[in-house]
Design an enzyme around this catalytic site. Structure first.
Site, PDB file in Angstrom:
ATOM      1  CD  GLU A   1      -2.888  -1.193   2.358  1.00 39.95           C
ATOM      2  OE1 GLU A   1      -4.035  -1.596   2.164  1.00 39.95           O
ATOM      3  OE2 GLU A   1      -2.475  -0.797   3.469  1.00 39.95           O
TER       4      GLU A   1
ATOM      5  CD  GLU B   1      -4.316  -5.906   2.859  1.00 41.38           C
ATOM      6  OE1 GLU B   1      -5.120  -5.110   3.408  1.00 41.38           O
ATOM      7  OE2 GLU B   1      -3.091  -5.878   3.072  1.00 41.38           O
TER       8      GLU B   1
END
Length: 613
Positions: A182, A257
């Site tokens: 991320e 995710e």
């Protein structure tokens, strides 16, 4: 003789064939729309688990549960600060044995997606970075700072010794490796991203590399030419369009995710995500041929002092609880939930013809233990170590301390408004040994009026590291303790005695009987110890509702933190850490005193927020 030779040759041939089979490598690659394993499409149905959050004795059990729900892959982070707590000293043993974790997955017929990026987030202390990176305040993590890159490169080199042989390219079950996590939520330096790639390649990670980002952050976070996975996006058409945009107009399509649950902060309600709605979304994603990693499949527990915290420009500091139940398909203790059963039914619809799922194991037995006597104690202020003398307060990192508590002591000559500037994170304030209030970074409370201070009074400020920030713009600003100054009516307070209280273990603490403790404990934090015998062991949950704030050691294991504000009011005790026979429990409490007993429950309490005055 001839017959013996023939039999011996057959045995050797069989052994050789088995050896060849064990070393046989598979070819894993990226197709235009799917992952390919040995040239055939592979849809990864993955669930996240972390070896550091699950007692190693239960790794295999949790993986069997993954198979029973229909998963074919395990996704997992690796936490740098678990493996290099002290710089240059690496630990891959016991619960840190990530290679064994991967091997057990292979034995259970599961592939692995490895996420060893030094930055993990994961509601884990400092996002996985080791605390000692902060000792030099000039070091900037998650950047091309040479000091950071040198430490990072050395760590990946050690990790590679554990994991490179387990890649699918070497006959193992690690299909692909994530090089950053991320990053688009933090910055957009493509040269830094490429440096990550280079570090992993030079360490020997020669298989498929990938990145993952939230949908709105992928443009900043991905590395051109490498698979960009998306986090949190559930609409199949949007997933495909986004990855096409960033990957030369093609897939494979991977949701790295997908969130069928969520984590908890202290003082907030327990997260709940609808099982029915999540099952519908899972069905749509799998039906579109998209590979998925559910975060989390099984969260487990964040033990010791390893919980992280969130903080953004418009959001206050928010530390996470020790339970990492996550409202996931497999609960904190490894039991299947209603969500597990609904997901299993969905996955069964998408299995290849003729394939059936294993039976679901039964729920694990639990016990309740009543009225464990806490019959000895150690008052914290009565056994302080040698102090560090300093004109100004020092941070944890200045004191070469990772976690736990630091006591700052000086003397005051008058009353006034006491302020601790940039407190990190929680403090109990004492005048001449009497607790007069608390400060809490979580609610931006950094000052306290002291209306009645005797002449030459002793001021004690007991400061707790409640968890370093694991996500957001303040990741690099993570030094703890009293990080600026203490002032009284605006004037700096100086000349401190500073005591380290890391509580890494309980060695050296001397306990006495409970006799006479009431006169002392009314105002001071303490350790409370008890022993108990068991003839039967099973999972159980410590009931912490009558306690204030602290942590618990059981048979030498730090089980994690508790705090009366909730919503977590119990602490999970795995059966494997209980003994048939003698057991020892030690509870530290900084807010309440006079404890004489503790009990356990057969079920957890994770959703009870308390109003504390």
């Amino acid at each position: 003789m001839k017959r013996t030779i023939i039999l011996l040759s057959a045995v050797l041939l069989l052994l050789g064939s088995n050896l060849m089979a064990q070393k046989a490598t598979h070819k894993f690659e990226l197709g235009d729309s799917t992952f390919l394993l040995d040239g055939k499409p592979l849809q990864m149905i993955s669930g996240e688990m972390h070896c550091a959050r699950i007692p190693k004795e239960y790794w295999r059990d949790r993986m069997k549960m993954a198979k029973a729900m229909g998963l074919n892959t395990i996704g997992t982070y690796v936490f740098w600060n678990a493996h290099e707590e002290n710089q240059g000293k690496y630990d891959f043993s016991g619960n840190n044995n990530i290679a064994e974790f991967v091997k057990i997955a292979q034995e259970e017929g599961l592939w692995v997606v490895m996420r060893p990026s030094p930055y993990a987030c994961a509601e884990w202390e400092f996002g996985g970075y080791p605390w000692w990176l902060l000792k030099d305040s000039s070091v900037k993590v998650r950047s091309k700072d040479p000091k950071f890159i040198d430490a990072y490169t050395k760590y990946i080199g050690q990790l590679a010794k554990q994991l490179v042989p387990l890649q699918v390219t070497h006959g193992g079950n690690i299909l692909m490796v994530q090089i950053e996590n991320e990053y688009g939520s933090y910055s957009d330096d493509k040269s830094y991203m490429d440096l990550n790639r280079k570090i992993f390649r030079e360490a020997g990670f020669d298989g498929v590399l990938f990145t993952c980002d939230g949908a709105d952050q992928m443009t900043k976070g991905y590395l051109p030419g490498y698979l960009p996975a998306v986090n949190g996006l559930e609409d199949p058409a949007q997933v495909k369009a986004l990855i096409n945009k960033h990957h030369e107009g093609k897939g494979p399509y991977y949701v790295a995710e997908w969130y069928p649950g969520w984590f908890d902060h202290w003082g907030e309600k327990h997260a709940r995500v609808s099982a029915d709605e999540s099952a519908k979304k899972l069905d749509a994603i799998l039906g579109a041929g998209i590979s998925i990693n559910m975060y989390m499949f099984h969260g487990g527990t964040t033990r010791d002092f390893m919980n992280g915290a969130n903080m953004n420009k418009n959001e206050p500091y928010a530390p996470q609880v020790s339970s990492y139940d996550y409202d996931s398909p497999l609960d904190e203790a490894g039991n299947p939930t209603d969500k597990f059963l609904k997901f299993r039914a969905v996955i069964a619809k998408h299995l290849p013809a003729g394939q059936e799922l294993p039976a679901v194991p039964v729920k694990k037995r639990t016990i309740a233990i009543h009225d464990i006597k806490l019959d000895s104690y150690a008052p914290t202020f009565g056994q302080l170590p040698e102090p560090v003398i300093s004109k100004t307060p020092l941070t944890f990192e200045d004191l070469n301390q990772a976690y736990g508590f630091v006591l700052y002591r000086t003397r005051l000559t008058k009353a006034g408004l006491l302020r601790v500037k940039e407190l990190r994170d929680y403090a109990s304030i004492y005048i001449n040994g009497k607790q007069v209030g608390t400060l809490d970074r979580r609610i931006n409370k950094d000052s306290l009026s002291l209306p009645d201070v005797p002449k030459d009074a002793v001021l004690d400020i007991l400061v707790e590291n409640n968890g370093r920030i694991n996500y957001g713009p303040y990741l690099t600003d993570n030094r703890h303790g009293i990080t600026r100054e203490v002032s009284l009516d605006g004037k700096a307070v100086e000349n401190w005695k500073i005591y380290r209280l890391p509580f890494a273990n309980l060695k050296g603490w001397k306990f006495s009987s409970a006799a006479g403790k009431k006169s002392v404990e009314k105002v001071q934090p303490a350790l409370y110890k008890g022993t108990f015998k068991l003839t039967d062991v099973a999972d159980t949950y410590l009931d912490m509702r009558s306690f204030g704030k602290g942590f618990v050691f059981l048979n030498g294991h730090n089980l994690g933190k508790y705090w009366q504000i909730g919503a977590q009011q119990t602490i999970y005790v795995p059966a494997v850490w209980l003994n048939k026979g003698n057991n020892e429990i030690v509870v530290f409490d900084q807010l309440k005193s006079g404890h004489q007993k503790i009990s356990t429950l057969a079920d957890p309490i994770l959703d009870s927020v308390a109003v504390v005055k």
